[in-house]
Design an enzyme around this catalytic site. Structure first.
Site, PDB file in Angstrom:
ATOM      1  N   ARG A 191      48.159  41.127  48.805  1.00  0.00           N
ATOM      2  CA  ARG A 191      48.857  40.996  50.030  1.00  0.00           C
ATOM      3  C   ARG A 191      49.378  42.398  50.699  1.00  0.00           C
ATOM      4  O   ARG A 191      49.365  42.595  51.727  1.00  0.00           O
ATOM      5  CB  ARG A 191      50.122  39.889  49.972  1.00  0.00           C
ATOM      6  CG  ARG A 191      49.845  38.814  50.591  1.00  0.00           C
ATOM      7  CD  ARG A 191      51.112  37.964  50.511  1.00  0.00           C
ATOM      8  NE  ARG A 191      51.992  38.248  49.295  1.00  0.00           N
ATOM      9  CZ  ARG A 191      52.844  37.242  48.763  1.00  0.00           C
ATOM     10  NH1 ARG A 191      53.071  36.219  49.667  1.00  0.00           N
ATOM     11  NH2 ARG A 191      53.514  37.587  47.883  1.00  0.00           N
ATOM     12  N   LYS A 211      45.251  31.361  33.287  1.00  0.00           N
ATOM     13  CA  LYS A 211      45.861  30.432  32.825  1.00  0.00           C
ATOM     14  C   LYS A 211      47.308  30.351  33.669  1.00  0.00           C
ATOM     15  O   LYS A 211      47.606  31.392  34.165  1.00  0.00           O
ATOM     16  CB  LYS A 211      46.498  30.531  31.388  1.00  0.00           C
ATOM     17  CG  LYS A 211      47.645  31.185  31.098  1.00  0.00           C
ATOM     18  CD  LYS A 211      47.902  30.961  29.452  1.00  0.00           C
ATOM     19  CE  LYS A 211      49.308  31.332  29.310  1.00  0.00           C
ATOM     20  NZ  LYS A 211      49.973  31.171  28.013  1.00  0.00           N
ATOM     21  N   ASP A 228      41.106  32.113  28.233  1.00  0.00           N
ATOM     22  CA  ASP A 228      42.070  32.013  27.337  1.00  0.00           C
ATOM     23  C   ASP A 228      42.233  33.350  26.259  1.00  0.00           C
ATOM     24  O   ASP A 228      41.220  33.400  25.868  1.00  0.00           O
ATOM     25  CB  ASP A 228      41.906  30.678  26.494  1.00  0.00           C
ATOM     26  CG  ASP A 228      43.146  30.736  25.302  1.00  0.00           C
ATOM     27  OD1 ASP A 228      43.618  31.629  24.838  1.00  0.00           O
ATOM     28  OD2 ASP A 228      43.470  29.524  25.107  1.00  0.00           O
ATOM     29  N   HIS A 229      43.140  34.249  26.550  1.00  0.00           N
ATOM     30  CA  HIS A 229      42.701  35.443  25.972  1.00  0.00           C
ATOM     31  C   HIS A 229      42.588  35.604  24.528  1.00  0.00           C
ATOM     32  O   HIS A 229      42.269  36.566  23.863  1.00  0.00           O
ATOM     33  CB  HIS A 229      43.737  36.586  26.564  1.00  0.00           C
ATOM     34  CG  HIS A 229      45.116  36.414  26.030  1.00  0.00           C
ATOM     35  ND1 HIS A 229      46.163  35.548  26.731  1.00  0.00           N
ATOM     36  CD2 HIS A 229      45.927  36.985  25.089  1.00  0.00           C
ATOM     37  CE1 HIS A 229      47.273  35.580  26.141  1.00  0.00           C
ATOM     38  NE2 HIS A 229      47.160  36.507  25.140  1.00  0.00           N
ATOM     39  N   LYS A 277      39.964  38.000  21.229  1.00  0.00           N
ATOM     40  CA  LYS A 277      40.643  38.559  20.048  1.00  0.00           C
ATOM     41  C   LYS A 277      39.491  38.542  18.955  1.00  0.00           C
ATOM     42  O   LYS A 277      38.810  37.794  18.688  1.00  0.00           O
ATOM     43  CB  LYS A 277      41.824  37.795  19.450  1.00  0.00           C
ATOM     44  CG  LYS A 277      43.111  38.322  20.302  1.00  0.00           C
ATOM     45  CD  LYS A 277      44.243  37.510  19.607  1.00  0.00           C
ATOM     46  CE  LYS A 277      45.431  37.290  20.487  1.00  0.00           C
ATOM     47  NZ  LYS A 277      46.147  38.583  20.588  1.00  0.00           N
ATOM     48  N   ASP A 332      52.714  25.883  27.099  1.00  0.00           N
ATOM     49  CA  ASP A 332      52.327  27.307  27.440  1.00  0.00           C
ATOM     50  C   ASP A 332      51.175  27.873  26.206  1.00  0.00           C
ATOM     51  O   ASP A 332      50.548  29.073  26.308  1.00  0.00           O
ATOM     52  CB  ASP A 332      53.448  28.094  27.426  1.00  0.00           C
ATOM     53  CG  ASP A 332      53.415  29.577  27.863  1.00  0.00           C
ATOM     54  OD1 ASP A 332      52.823  29.908  28.737  1.00  0.00           O
ATOM     55  OD2 ASP A 332      54.007  30.657  27.077  1.00  0.00           O
ATOM     56  N   HIS A 347      46.342  28.057  23.538  1.00  0.00           N
ATOM     57  CA  HIS A 347      45.656  29.010  22.483  1.00  0.00           C
ATOM     58  C   HIS A 347      45.628  28.269  20.886  1.00  0.00           C
ATOM     59  O   HIS A 347      44.677  28.407  20.150  1.00  0.00           O
ATOM     60  CB  HIS A 347      46.860  29.960  22.391  1.00  0.00           C
ATOM     61  CG  HIS A 347      46.909  30.813  23.780  1.00  0.00           C
ATOM     62  ND1 HIS A 347      46.025  31.003  24.524  1.00  0.00           N
ATOM     63  CD2 HIS A 347      48.254  31.106  24.107  1.00  0.00           C
ATOM     64  CE1 HIS A 347      46.606  31.760  25.410  1.00  0.00           C
ATOM     65  NE2 HIS A 347      48.049  31.937  25.312  1.00  0.00           N
ATOM     66  N   LYS A 397      59.245  31.129  19.748  1.00  0.00           N
ATOM     67  CA  LYS A 397      59.981  32.389  20.096  1.00  0.00           C
ATOM     68  C   LYS A 397      61.168  32.744  19.436  1.00  0.00           C
ATOM     69  O   LYS A 397      61.895  31.927  18.976  1.00  0.00           O
ATOM     70  CB  LYS A 397      60.152  32.256  21.525  1.00  0.00           C
ATOM     71  CG  LYS A 397      59.087  32.163  22.475  1.00  0.00           C
ATOM     72  CD  LYS A 397      59.286  32.517  23.932  1.00  0.00           C
ATOM     73  CE  LYS A 397      57.862  32.442  24.943  1.00  0.00           C
ATOM     74  NZ  LYS A 397      57.143  33.383  24.528  1.00  0.00           N
TER      75      LYS A 397
HETATM   76  P1  NAD Z   1      52.495  38.470  40.224  1.00  0.00           P
HETATM   77  O1  NAD Z   1      53.463  37.913  40.656  1.00  0.00           O
HETATM   78  O2  NAD Z   1      52.878  39.900  39.426  1.00  0.00           O
HETATM   79  O3  NAD Z   1      51.117  39.125  41.084  1.00  0.00           O
HETATM   80  C1  NAD Z   1      50.897  38.284  42.370  1.00  0.00           C
HETATM   81  C2  NAD Z   1      49.579  38.872  42.731  1.00  0.00           C
HETATM   82  O4  NAD Z   1      49.270  37.949  43.782  1.00  0.00           O
HETATM   83  C3  NAD Z   1      50.216  40.093  43.656  1.00  0.00           C
HETATM   84  O5  NAD Z   1      49.181  41.178  43.658  1.00  0.00           O
HETATM   85  C4  NAD Z   1      50.272  39.444  45.179  1.00  0.00           C
HETATM   86  O6  NAD Z   1      50.116  40.478  46.156  1.00  0.00           O
HETATM   87  C5  NAD Z   1      49.064  38.604  45.275  1.00  0.00           C
HETATM   88  N1  NAD Z   1      49.426  37.484  46.309  1.00  0.00           N
HETATM   89  C6  NAD Z   1      50.227  36.330  46.251  1.00  0.00           C
HETATM   90  N2  NAD Z   1      50.255  35.767  47.335  1.00  0.00           N
HETATM   91  C7  NAD Z   1      48.857  36.285  48.098  1.00  0.00           C
HETATM   92  C8  NAD Z   1      48.398  35.744  49.253  1.00  0.00           C
HETATM   93  N3  NAD Z   1      48.708  34.709  49.850  1.00  0.00           N
HETATM   94  N4  NAD Z   1      46.989  36.374  49.503  1.00  0.00           N
HETATM   95  C9  NAD Z   1      46.802  37.568  48.789  1.00  0.00           C
HETATM   96  N5  NAD Z   1      47.492  38.030  47.419  1.00  0.00           N
HETATM   97  C10 NAD Z   1      48.539  37.412  47.290  1.00  0.00           C
HETATM   98  O7  NAD Z   1      51.723  37.683  39.040  1.00  0.00           O
HETATM   99  P2  NAD Z   1      50.975  37.980  37.677  1.00  0.00           P
HETATM  100  O8  NAD Z   1      52.064  38.037  36.606  1.00  0.00           O
HETATM  101  O9  NAD Z   1      50.215  39.161  37.843  1.00  0.00           O
HETATM  102  O10 NAD Z   1      50.232  36.816  37.324  1.00  0.00           O
HETATM  103  C11 NAD Z   1      48.810  36.327  38.099  1.00  0.00           C
HETATM  104  C12 NAD Z   1      48.260  35.503  37.452  1.00  0.00           C
HETATM  105  O11 NAD Z   1      48.058  35.655  36.030  1.00  0.00           O
HETATM  106  C13 NAD Z   1      49.190  34.086  37.625  1.00  0.00           C
HETATM  107  O12 NAD Z   1      48.386  32.995  37.541  1.00  0.00           O
HETATM  108  C14 NAD Z   1      49.702  34.046  36.091  1.00  0.00           C
HETATM  109  O13 NAD Z   1      50.097  32.639  35.687  1.00  0.00           O
HETATM  110  C15 NAD Z   1      48.679  34.474  35.084  1.00  0.00           C
HETATM  111  N6  NAD Z   1      49.114  34.903  33.872  1.00  0.00           N
HETATM  112  C16 NAD Z   1      49.832  36.082  34.013  1.00  0.00           C
HETATM  113  C17 NAD Z   1      50.381  36.817  32.741  1.00  0.00           C
HETATM  114  C18 NAD Z   1      51.094  37.904  32.886  1.00  0.00           C
HETATM  115  O14 NAD Z   1      51.433  38.714  31.667  1.00  0.00           O
HETATM  116  N7  NAD Z   1      51.566  38.469  34.050  1.00  0.00           N
HETATM  117  C19 NAD Z   1      49.854  36.461  31.505  1.00  0.00           C
HETATM  118  C20 NAD Z   1      48.940  35.096  31.501  1.00  0.00           C
HETATM  119  C21 NAD Z   1      48.527  34.725  32.839  1.00  0.00           C
END
Ligand code: NAD
Length: 484
Positions: free
Chosen positions: A51, A148, A177-178, A182, A235, A240, A331
């Site tokens: 965005r 996920k 599923d990371h 591994k 979760d 996992h 945890k």
């Molecule tokens: P975040 O909130 O940090 O980032 C969200 C991203 O989506 C941003 O780049 C934002 O600009 C973009 N975005 C939001 N709305 C938008 C729109 N309408 N159009 C275009 N882009 C848009 O989220 P995150 O932590 O990076 O997580 C992303 C995905 O990965 C989620 O599904 C989360 O469940 C999954 N996930 C994250 C982690 C982690 O460690 N962060 C681990 C496992 C899974």
């Protein structure tokens, strides 16, 4: 250090959510490591799409900083980083509107692998899939990577599968599923199916029980709001731990190929018996000193969400009938340990006079710390004085045993992304697998809700609630140690 490089096709990888936490912490630093190891072909491109109103230069700055912060020592080479950043582009795209899609279409190339990583909230997956298709940006050969959580129950997972299926075929969808990326998880299959030693013993004639532990020392971190709506069952267990269970329990596929492996995993999930509520323990950690409790961490004083689960389950098939599988995850526990332990039966009779201990062989596959494999064997205690037996580990820590050939730096994410580019779905979950896993998990979670089940308390730095110990004690067994 990387010793072998498997060629990767030329690609354009678009990361929706490219400015997000996951992209900055894991995906882009991981891709840079692949670049350093020579696995990104010259001309391969990574396109951030999110965005924020950025241009290529702004996004490159952001990613350069993220790599410096999260990339690890091996990514310190500034010249190579500058060369990598040249491969990176950015388009501001609105997932739910029309802004940016025409620019993305102009940027993306024909005749290269096109992969689209959905690193955004799952509520945006449908809108993204629809627009990729509608704007003619994705074609039949394009690949989608989805993060996920894949749904929060069977109904939402089915809806998500149906949404993606409107525009993409199953062979284009890579559900991450990371854990499956591994090294040790893949080694589990190599050990099982590459040696004559284990497979003949891998059944209820010789195996007493199996333990799968994923213990964390961290709490919910900054994700309290999200976590409290999810809990350890959704979760960790549904994805996992269930994947680890499948790999340890499945029949040998006729070849190491995506659908052959996933067919066998699916059979395991479908053969899982419903869990008896007496065989599940849920927990929440209490406060300790100035460390807050779970409920304080998630800012919900009445929360009934579990951040610890231990359970006993059974697989109803000829191989595993009667063999309990004990799973636990939590945890703020005593140590950070992930392992699968196959505990074999004892011999039943000892020929050594005075040897009353019931010796067991245990094969432990350790995901962390120190990825490796440890086989407990019984030998004679050294020295004079007759035959006294002791159990000792034949410990193979990969880093010690394989030295430079161990690619310690490769994170699960980057390995999986390269598999996407190569078109290899073996380490990704198929839609029916995810649905079957929810079908098994849903009644457990619903049961807690209808019973208004309250998690047991446990101390920070412990091994979980007392009842989790009892789960095995009642069966005359005990958990393996969680090392602090
Ligand atoms: P975040 O909130 O940090 O980032 C969200 C991203 O989506 C941003 O780049 C934002 O600009 C973009 N975005 C939001 N709305 C938008 C729109 N309408 N159009 C275009 N882009 C848009 O989220 P995150 O932590 O990076 O997580 C992303 C995905 O990965 C989620 O599904 C989360 O469940 C999954 N996930 C994250 C982690 C982690 O460690 N962060 C681990 C496992 C899974």
């Amino acid at each position: 250090m990387v010793s072998r490089v498997i060629p990767v096709d030329q690609f354009d990888l678009v990361i929706f959510g490219g400015t997000g936490d996951l992209a900055r912490r894991k995906i882009l630093p991981g891709l840079f490591r692949r670049f350093l190891s020579g696995q990104m072909p010259e001309g391969a491109r990574v396109i951030g799409a999110a965005r924020s109103d950025l241009d290529d230069a702004g996004f490159r700055d952001m990613i350069g900083q993220a790599i410096e912060e999260f990339g690890g020592e091996e990514t310190a080479d500034k010249d190579r980083l500058a060369a990598f950043l040249e491969c990176i582009h950015y388009v501001a795209v609105d997932a739910t509107g029309e802004g940016g899609w025409a620019q993305l279409k102009d940027l993306i190339r024909e005749n290269v692998v096109r992969a689209f990583y959905f690193s955004v909230a799952p509520s945006l997956f449908g809108a993204l899939a629809e627009r990729l298709h509608g704007h003619g940006i994705a074609d039949r050969n394009s690949r989608l990577v989805v993060e996920k959580p894949f749904g929060r129950d069977l109904e939402t997972a089915k809806a998500l599968n149906a949404t993606l299926a409107e525009h993409f075929q199953e062979d284009q969808i890579y559900r991450i599923d990371h854990y499956l990326g591994k090294e040790t998880v893949q080694n589990l299959m190599a050990v099982r199916f590459g040696n004559i030693l284990f497979e003949p013993l891998w059944n209820n004639h010789y195996v007493d029980h199996i333990q799968i532990t994923v213990a964390e020392t961290v709490g919910v971190g900054g994700r309290g709001g999200y976590y409290d709506k999810s809990g350890a069952m959704r979760d960790m267990v549904q994805n996992h731990l269930m994947q680890l269970l499948c790999l340890i329990a499945m029949e040998a596929p006729n070849q190491f190929e995506a659908d052959a492996v996933r067919d066998e995993k699916l059979k395991v999930i479908r053969a899982l018996q419903p869990v008896d509520f007496h065989h599940i323990v849920r927990g929440q950690y209490d406060a300790r000193g100035d460390e807050p409790s779970y409920r304080e961490d998630v800012e919900n004083p009445r929360s009934h969400t579990e951040c610890f689960v231990a359970l006993k389950c059974q697989i109803a098939n000829m191989r595993w009938s009667g063999v309990p599988f004990y799973l636990r995850t939590g945890k703020k526990l005593k140590g950070r340990t992930s392992e699968i332990a196959v505990v074999f039966k004892d011999l039943g009779h000892s020929i050594f006079e005075g040897d009353e201990k019931r010796h067991r062989n245990i094969l432990a596959i350790r995901l962390q710390p120190n990825e490796g494999i440890d086989l407990q064997v019984t030998i004679k205690e050294p020295g004079p004085g007759g035959m006294r037996l002791i159990d000792v580990p034949l410990d193979m820590t990969f880093a010690d045993a394989l030295g430079d050939d161990v690619d310690e730096a490769t994170d699960a994410y980057e390995r999986l992304i390269m598999d996407v580019i190569r078109g290899n779905q073996t380490l990704f979950m198929r839609g029916d697998e995810v649905e079957a896993a929810w079908a098994w998990t849903d009644p457990i979670i619903e049961g807690w809700q209808t019973r208004n089940d309250v998690p047991k308390h446990y101390d920070i730095g412990s091994t979980g609630p007392e009842d989790a110990m009892m789960l095995l004690h009642r069966d005359g067994r005990r958990w393996r140690e969680i090392k602090g």
